[in-house]
Design an enzyme around this catalytic site. Structure first.
Site, PDB file in Angstrom:
ATOM      1  N   LYS A  68       0.832  -1.211   0.000  1.00  0.00           N
ATOM      2  CA  LYS A  68       0.000   0.000   0.000  1.00  0.00           C
ATOM      3  C   LYS A  68       0.871   1.267   0.000  1.00  0.00           C
ATOM      4  CE  LYS A  68      -2.098  -1.235   3.820  1.00  0.00           C
ATOM      5  NZ  LYS A  68      -1.386  -2.497   4.104  1.00  0.00           N
TER       6      LYS A  68
ATOM      7  N   ARG B  53      -9.790   0.632   9.052  1.00  0.00           N
ATOM      8  CA  ARG B  53      -9.292  -0.700   9.345  1.00  0.00           C
ATOM      9  C   ARG B  53     -10.319  -1.543  10.079  1.00  0.00           C
ATOM     10  NH1 ARG B  53      -3.553   0.313   9.197  1.00  0.00           N
ATOM     11  NH2 ARG B  53      -2.315  -1.565   9.471  1.00  0.00           N
TER      12      ARG B  53
ATOM     13  N   ARG C 169      11.376  -5.635   4.983  1.00  0.00           N
ATOM     14  CA  ARG C 169      11.075  -4.219   4.741  1.00  0.00           C
ATOM     15  C   ARG C 169      12.016  -3.302   5.519  1.00  0.00           C
ATOM     16  NH1 ARG C 169       5.110  -2.015   5.375  1.00  0.00           N
ATOM     17  NH2 ARG C 169       5.204  -3.018   7.406  1.00  0.00           N
TER      18      ARG C 169
ATOM     19  N   ARG D  66      11.169  -1.256  11.181  1.00  0.00           N
ATOM     20  CA  ARG D  66      10.145  -0.852  12.144  1.00  0.00           C
ATOM     21  C   ARG D  66      10.087  -1.831  13.317  1.00  0.00           C
ATOM     22  NH1 ARG D  66       4.853   0.082   8.510  1.00  0.00           N
ATOM     23  NH2 ARG D  66       3.966  -1.003  10.305  1.00  0.00           N
TER      24      ARG D  66
ATOM     25  N   ARG E 264      -0.453  -9.199  13.510  1.00  0.00           N
ATOM     26  CA  ARG E 264      -1.054  -8.191  12.628  1.00  0.00           C
ATOM     27  C   ARG E 264      -1.889  -8.840  11.536  1.00  0.00           C
ATOM     28  NH1 ARG E 264       4.148  -5.098  11.172  1.00  0.00           N
ATOM     29  NH2 ARG E 264       2.848  -3.980   9.686  1.00  0.00           N
TER      30      ARG E 264
HETATM   31  P1  ADP Z   1       0.977  -1.818   7.638  1.00  0.00           P
HETATM   32  O1  ADP Z   1       0.771  -0.964   6.442  1.00  0.00           O
HETATM   33  O2  ADP Z   1       2.278  -2.514   7.631  1.00  0.00           O
HETATM   34  O3  ADP Z   1      -0.195  -2.666   7.979  1.00  0.00           O
HETATM   35  P2  ADP Z   1       0.596   0.555   9.201  1.00  0.00           P
HETATM   36  O4  ADP Z   1       1.809   1.372   9.098  1.00  0.00           O
HETATM   37  O5  ADP Z   1      -0.591   0.935   8.394  1.00  0.00           O
HETATM   38  O6  ADP Z   1       1.032  -0.930   8.942  1.00  0.00           O
HETATM   39  O7  ADP Z   1       0.100   0.491  10.724  1.00  0.00           O
HETATM   40  C1  ADP Z   1       0.984   0.179  11.787  1.00  0.00           C
HETATM   41  C2  ADP Z   1       0.190   0.069  13.078  1.00  0.00           C
HETATM   42  O8  ADP Z   1      -0.442   1.309  13.377  1.00  0.00           O
HETATM   43  C3  ADP Z   1      -0.944  -0.947  13.052  1.00  0.00           C
HETATM   44  O9  ADP Z   1      -0.515  -2.255  13.333  1.00  0.00           O
HETATM   45  C4  ADP Z   1      -1.865  -0.388  14.153  1.00  0.00           C
HETATM   46  O10 ADP Z   1      -1.378  -0.695  15.448  1.00  0.00           O
HETATM   47  C5  ADP Z   1      -1.736   1.115  13.973  1.00  0.00           C
HETATM   48  N1  ADP Z   1      -2.771   1.646  13.045  1.00  0.00           N
HETATM   49  C6  ADP Z   1      -2.563   2.199  11.820  1.00  0.00           C
HETATM   50  N2  ADP Z   1      -3.724   2.590  11.272  1.00  0.00           N
HETATM   51  C7  ADP Z   1      -4.695   2.278  12.160  1.00  0.00           C
HETATM   52  C8  ADP Z   1      -6.124   2.422  12.167  1.00  0.00           C
HETATM   53  N3  ADP Z   1      -6.795   2.960  11.135  1.00  0.00           N
HETATM   54  N4  ADP Z   1      -6.808   1.971  13.264  1.00  0.00           N
HETATM   55  C9  ADP Z   1      -6.169   1.432  14.313  1.00  0.00           C
HETATM   56  N5  ADP Z   1      -4.829   1.251  14.365  1.00  0.00           N
HETATM   57  C10 ADP Z   1      -4.092   1.684  13.304  1.00  0.00           C
HETATM   58  P1  ADP Z   2       2.178  -1.851   3.189  1.00  0.00           P
HETATM   59  O1  ADP Z   2       2.162  -0.339   3.159  1.00  0.00           O
HETATM   60  O2  ADP Z   2       0.962  -2.444   2.550  1.00  0.00           O
HETATM   61  O3  ADP Z   2       2.411  -2.385   4.565  1.00  0.00           O
HETATM   62  P2  ADP Z   2       4.752  -1.619   1.790  1.00  0.00           P
HETATM   63  O4  ADP Z   2       4.480  -0.752   0.624  1.00  0.00           O
HETATM   64  O5  ADP Z   2       5.466  -1.014   2.949  1.00  0.00           O
HETATM   65  O6  ADP Z   2       3.388  -2.343   2.289  1.00  0.00           O
HETATM   66  O7  ADP Z   2       5.573  -2.909   1.261  1.00  0.00           O
HETATM   67  C1  ADP Z   2       6.003  -3.951   2.130  1.00  0.00           C
HETATM   68  C2  ADP Z   2       7.346  -4.524   1.634  1.00  0.00           C
HETATM   69  O8  ADP Z   2       7.145  -5.229   0.400  1.00  0.00           O
HETATM   70  C3  ADP Z   2       8.414  -3.468   1.345  1.00  0.00           C
HETATM   71  O9  ADP Z   2       9.669  -3.982   1.720  1.00  0.00           O
HETATM   72  C4  ADP Z   2       8.313  -3.248  -0.174  1.00  0.00           C
HETATM   73  O10 ADP Z   2       9.565  -2.848  -0.732  1.00  0.00           O
HETATM   74  C5  ADP Z   2       7.893  -4.642  -0.673  1.00  0.00           C
HETATM   75  N1  ADP Z   2       6.966  -4.571  -1.838  1.00  0.00           N
HETATM   76  C6  ADP Z   2       5.991  -3.674  -2.079  1.00  0.00           C
HETATM   77  N2  ADP Z   2       5.339  -3.951  -3.231  1.00  0.00           N
HETATM   78  C7  ADP Z   2       5.905  -5.081  -3.722  1.00  0.00           C
HETATM   79  C8  ADP Z   2       5.655  -5.885  -4.896  1.00  0.00           C
HETATM   80  N3  ADP Z   2       4.687  -5.582  -5.761  1.00  0.00           N
HETATM   81  N4  ADP Z   2       6.456  -6.978  -5.079  1.00  0.00           N
HETATM   82  C9  ADP Z   2       7.418  -7.284  -4.184  1.00  0.00           C
HETATM   83  N5  ADP Z   2       7.686  -6.584  -3.065  1.00  0.00           N
HETATM   84  C10 ADP Z   2       6.958  -5.488  -2.832  1.00  0.00           C
END
Ligand code: ADP
Ligand code: ADP
Length: 224
Positions: free
Chosen positions: A16, A91, A130, A163, A174
């Site tokens: 994302k 979420r 990541r 992270r 998660r």
């Molecule tokens: P990822 O994209 O890897 O799922 P995020 O960076 O979006 O992770 O979120 C990291 C953490 O922040 C989540 O595991 C949660 O604890 C918190 N978080 C983010 N967005 C929300 C939301 N909309 N509602 C509740 N918790 C959230």
């Molecule tokens: P999210 O925001 O959904 O948690 P990220 O954009 O942070 O996901 O991506 C998670 C990990 O996967 C990062 O290390 C990123 O470089 C890798 N990644 C993202 N998109 C792709 C893809 N299409 N194919 C392979 N790896 C990817």
């Protein structure tokens, strides 16, 4: 041009943030990542950050009432008038209903919910590799998306870090939380006819091309 009010859906690690970086440049939308926002609040030691830190480290969600007010204010602000891209919100169904209600009061609605589909094994592989830059959260991967120089962001030169919540045991929590609390949103937006699915196992460039094509079609349909 008509506004694009978008949300990105998908499990942690689906890509994302990676896609959001690209879509922001394409469409000049206000980008709001709740994860980035919460991490900044933790770093700054604000009240929001204090409430969020322990919950995030466990891989659980911060309470709906903590996050809903912040996002409703953002989508109503001046700089979101031409459209926005939400990453990580909603979420839960409660968050989705709150967003729908707030937009409706403003006479607006979501244009599309973009679902990036990736299975659980891929998620674990992606998240454990990541790395994100300290300054602006630019996203890398130790195997598939390496920076030009080890541990240094190509874009702003800041250091790359892992992270705290990207360890494998937290990732499993998660994922469980995603399936229980966030996955029901797929049906929620399907029922409203605005869900768009993308195969997140394709390369970042392919996923990006597919999303762009879909958004271009949506805009054309609106103009007809
Ligand atoms: P990822 O994209 O890897 O799922 P995020 O960076 O979006 O992770 O979120 C990291 C953490 O922040 C989540 O595991 C949660 O604890 C918190 N978080 C983010 N967005 C929300 C939301 N909309 N509602 C509740 N918790 C959230
Ligand atoms: P999210 O925001 O959904 O948690 P990220 O954009 O942070 O996901 O991506 C998670 C990990 O996967 C990062 O290390 C990123 O470089 C890798 N990644 C993202 N998109 C792709 C893809 N299409 N194919 C392979 N790896 C990817």
């Amino acid at each position: 041009m008509s506004e694009l009010n978008l949300i990105l859906l998908g499990p942690p690690g689906a890509g994302k943030g990676t896609q959001a970086e690209r879509l922001q440049d394409d469409f000049r939308l206000l980008y709001v990542s709740t994860g980035n926002m919460l991490r900044a609040a933790v770093e700054e030691g604000t009240e929001l950050g204090r409430q969020a830190k322990a919950v995030m480290d466990r891989g659980e969600l911060v309470p709906d009432d903590v996050i809903i007010g912040v996002i409703v204010e953002k989508v109503g602000a001046e700089d979101a008038q031409d459209g926005f891209l939400l990453d990580g919100f909603p979420r839960t169904v409660t968050q989705a209903e709150a967003l729908e209600g707030a937009l409706s009061e403003l006479g607006r609605s979501l244009t599309a919910a973009l679902l990036i589909d990736v299975d659980d094994d891929d998620v674990v592989r992606r998240i454990s590799g990541r790395r994100v830059c300290q300054k602006a959260n630019h996203v890398y991967h130790v195997d598939t998306n390496r920076p030009k120089h080890d541990n240094v962001c190509d874009i702003d030169g800041s250091r790359l870090i892992q992270r705290d919540d990207d360890r494998e045991d937290t990732v499993r929590t998660r994922l469980k939380v995603y399936h229980e609390q966030t996955a029901p949103l797929v049906e929620f937006y399907e029922e409203r006819g605005i869900l768009k699915r993308f195969d997140g196992t394709r390369s970042p460039t392919e996923v990006h091309d597919h999303i762009r094509a879909t958004l271009a079609t949506l805009r054309l349909e609106e103009q007809i």
